[in-house]
Design an enzyme around this catalytic site. Structure first.
Site, short mmCIF file in Angstrom:
data_model
loop_
_atom_site.label_atom_id
_atom_site.label_comp_id
_atom_site.label_asym_id
_atom_site.label_seq_id
_atom_site.Cartn_x
_atom_site.Cartn_y
_atom_site.Cartn_z
N ASP A 1 0.87 -1.17 0.00
CA ASP A 1 0.00 0.00 0.00
C ASP A 1 0.91 1.23 0.00
OD1 ASP A 1 -1.62 2.15 0.58
OD2 ASP A 1 -2.83 1.07 2.06
N VAL A 2 0.91 1.97 -1.09
CA VAL A 2 1.87 3.07 -1.23
C VAL A 2 1.62 4.21 -0.24
CG1 VAL A 2 2.35 2.57 -3.67
CG2 VAL A 2 0.57 4.25 -3.06
N ASN B 1 2.44 4.35 -10.69
CA ASN B 1 1.15 4.24 -11.37
C ASN B 1 -0.03 4.17 -10.41
OD1 ASN B 1 -0.74 3.14 -13.67
ND2 ASN B 1 -0.79 1.61 -12.03
N TYR C 1 -9.35 15.16 -7.64
CA TYR C 1 -8.50 14.38 -8.54
C TYR C 1 -7.64 15.32 -9.40
CZ TYR C 1 -7.06 10.97 -12.11
OH TYR C 1 -6.32 10.17 -12.96
N LYS D 1 -3.49 15.47 -9.50
CA LYS D 1 -2.65 15.19 -10.67
C LYS D 1 -1.81 16.40 -11.07
CE LYS D 1 -3.52 10.85 -11.24
NZ LYS D 1 -2.47 9.83 -11.21
P1 NDP Z 1 -7.07 1.05 -12.03
O1 NDP Z 1 -7.99 1.38 -10.91
O2 NDP Z 1 -7.54 0.14 -13.11
O3 NDP Z 1 -5.70 0.45 -11.45
C1 NDP Z 1 -5.02 1.09 -10.41
C2 NDP Z 1 -4.34 0.03 -9.56
O4 NDP Z 1 -3.68 0.68 -8.47
C3 NDP Z 1 -5.37 -0.92 -8.95
O5 NDP Z 1 -4.92 -2.24 -9.00
C4 NDP Z 1 -5.47 -0.41 -7.53
O6 NDP Z 1 -5.91 -1.38 -6.58
C5 NDP Z 1 -4.03 0.00 -7.27
N1 NDP Z 1 -3.95 0.85 -6.09
C6 NDP Z 1 -4.88 1.72 -5.63
N2 NDP Z 1 -4.47 2.25 -4.48
C7 NDP Z 1 -3.26 1.72 -4.21
C8 NDP Z 1 -2.36 1.86 -3.14
N3 NDP Z 1 -2.63 2.65 -2.10
N4 NDP Z 1 -1.20 1.16 -3.17
C9 NDP Z 1 -0.93 0.33 -4.19
N5 NDP Z 1 -1.75 0.13 -5.23
C10 NDP Z 1 -2.92 0.83 -5.23
O7 NDP Z 1 -6.61 2.43 -12.63
P2 NDP Z 1 -5.92 2.81 -14.02
O8 NDP Z 1 -5.09 1.71 -14.53
O9 NDP Z 1 -6.96 3.40 -14.88
O10 NDP Z 1 -5.03 4.02 -13.54
C11 NDP Z 1 -3.66 3.92 -13.25
C12 NDP Z 1 -3.08 5.31 -13.09
O11 NDP Z 1 -3.34 6.07 -14.26
C13 NDP Z 1 -3.69 6.11 -11.93
O12 NDP Z 1 -2.69 6.88 -11.33
C14 NDP Z 1 -4.70 6.99 -12.63
O13 NDP Z 1 -4.97 8.16 -11.90
C15 NDP Z 1 -3.96 7.28 -13.91
N6 NDP Z 1 -4.81 7.71 -15.02
C16 NDP Z 1 -5.82 6.90 -15.45
C17 NDP Z 1 -6.62 7.32 -16.49
C18 NDP Z 1 -7.75 6.51 -17.00
O14 NDP Z 1 -8.57 7.08 -17.77
N7 NDP Z 1 -7.89 5.24 -16.68
C19 NDP Z 1 -6.40 8.63 -17.15
C20 NDP Z 1 -5.29 9.37 -16.64
C21 NDP Z 1 -4.54 8.92 -15.60
P3 NDP Z 1 -7.48 -1.37 -6.16
O15 NDP Z 1 -8.25 -1.67 -7.42
O16 NDP Z 1 -7.56 -2.44 -5.13
O17 NDP Z 1 -7.78 -0.01 -5.62
#
Ligand code: NDP
Length: 258
Positions: free
Chosen positions: A67-68, A94, A162, A166
């Site tokens: 957990d980051v 990410n 959000y 960002k």
């Molecule tokens: P997802 O929710 O599909 O994946 C994010 C992953 O990060 C999940 O597995 C999540 O776990 C994990 N996560 C959440 N909180 C923590 C934590 N505290 N420690 C470790 N892992 C954690 O998101 P995306 O793939 O869509 O997004 C990835 C990144 O890209 C994010 O930073 C998002 O803000 C950014 N982004 C995404 C966009 C989009 O349209 N999808 C657009 C622009 C930026 P869990 O599911 O259990 O929470």
């Protein structure tokens, strides 16, 4: 010479939130380029599944449940990864959350803190812990997943918490790039548009009217796929980007042009 610069053979790469969506695609891209990949993800079962999937694709992958938002755990994971692999060359920050469509005046303390905890604090704890290792070994590359939401205000869903988080990612990227540039550590961000992952299902799958606005606002007229962000991350993490630091690379189908 130019294709060699894209090779990550011999590098060790850590991807936070690497168990699904954009993070999983980044782990695959870096692994295909030859890096040993460490998936650092919240849920242990997701870590296991992703590592197994990468392994089946011929990628050397390891995992750690992390957990980051817990800085002591981040420090411990960084130390353990360095002990196991001897170095850390690439960090993809990410892990991020977006519980959007909440007006500013209705945003609770908890909702605000949740986004800042993961998107800003957690990202910084990782930059600090893995950055120390990179500074110590004399080089490395950090790629932060920012967002076009750090550059524009999304429409129609309200999500001030959000967007602010960002924008902080982008300015942190530039600040660290300036601090660490002379010591061999490059720090860049990508700023994606809407990408088809579980995070955006509230619009793409559940709200056709909102989804239409998203497409209308995008010159390319479509959302992106995780691999399209992962390719940009691979480039920034590689020697092909050796002169690039402090950049915010939009991967947005032209969204920020209008
Ligand atoms: P997802 O929710 O599909 O994946 C994010 C992953 O990060 C999940 O597995 C999540 O776990 C994990 N996560 C959440 N909180 C923590 C934590 N505290 N420690 C470790 N892992 C954690 O998101 P995306 O793939 O869509 O997004 C990835 C990144 O890209 C994010 O930073 C998002 O803000 C950014 N982004 C995404 C966009 C989009 O349209 N999808 C657009 C622009 C930026 P869990 O599911 O259990 O929470």
């Amino acid at each position: 010479m130019y294709m060699e610069k894209l090779s990550l053979a011999g590098r060790v790469a850590v991807v936070t939130g690497g168990g699904q969506g954009i993070g999983a695609a980044c782990a695959g891209a870096l692994g295909e380029a030859g890096a040993t990949v460490v998936v650092a993800e919240l849920l242990p079962e997701r870590v296991e599944a992703t590592v197994a999937d990468l392994g089946q694709r011929g990628i050397t992958a390891h995992g750690v449940a992390l957990d980051v938002t817990h800085s002591a755990d981040v420090d411990a994971a960084a130390a353990a990864i360095r002990a196991a692999h001897g170095r850390v060359d690439i960090l993809v920050n990410n892990a991020g959350v977006a519980k959007s469509d909440v007006p500013a005046e209705e945003t609770s303390d908890e909702h605000w803190r949740f986004h800042m905890d993961v998107n800003v604090d957690g990202l910084f704890w990782c930059c600090r812990a893995f950055g120390r290792i990179m500074l110590d070994q004399g080089g490395g590359a950090i790629v932060n997943i920012g967002s076009m939401s750090g550059l524009i205000v999304n429409k129609p869903q309200p999500q001030a918490f959000y967007n602010a988080s960002k924008a902080a990612v982008h300015q942190l990227t530039r600040s660290l790039a300036a601090e660490w540039g002379a010591r061999g550590v490059r720090v860049n961000s990508v700023a994606p548009t809407y990408i088809e992952t579980p995070l955006t299902s509230f619009g793409i799958e559940e709200n056709p009217e909102m989804y239409k606005v998203w497409l209308d606002m995008t010159p390319m007229g479509r959302v992106g796929q995780p691999d399209e962000v992962a390719s940009a991350v691979h480039f920034l993490a590689s020697d092909a980007a050796s002169l690039i630091t402090g950049a915010i690379l939009t991967t947005d189908g032209g969204y920020t042009c209008w």
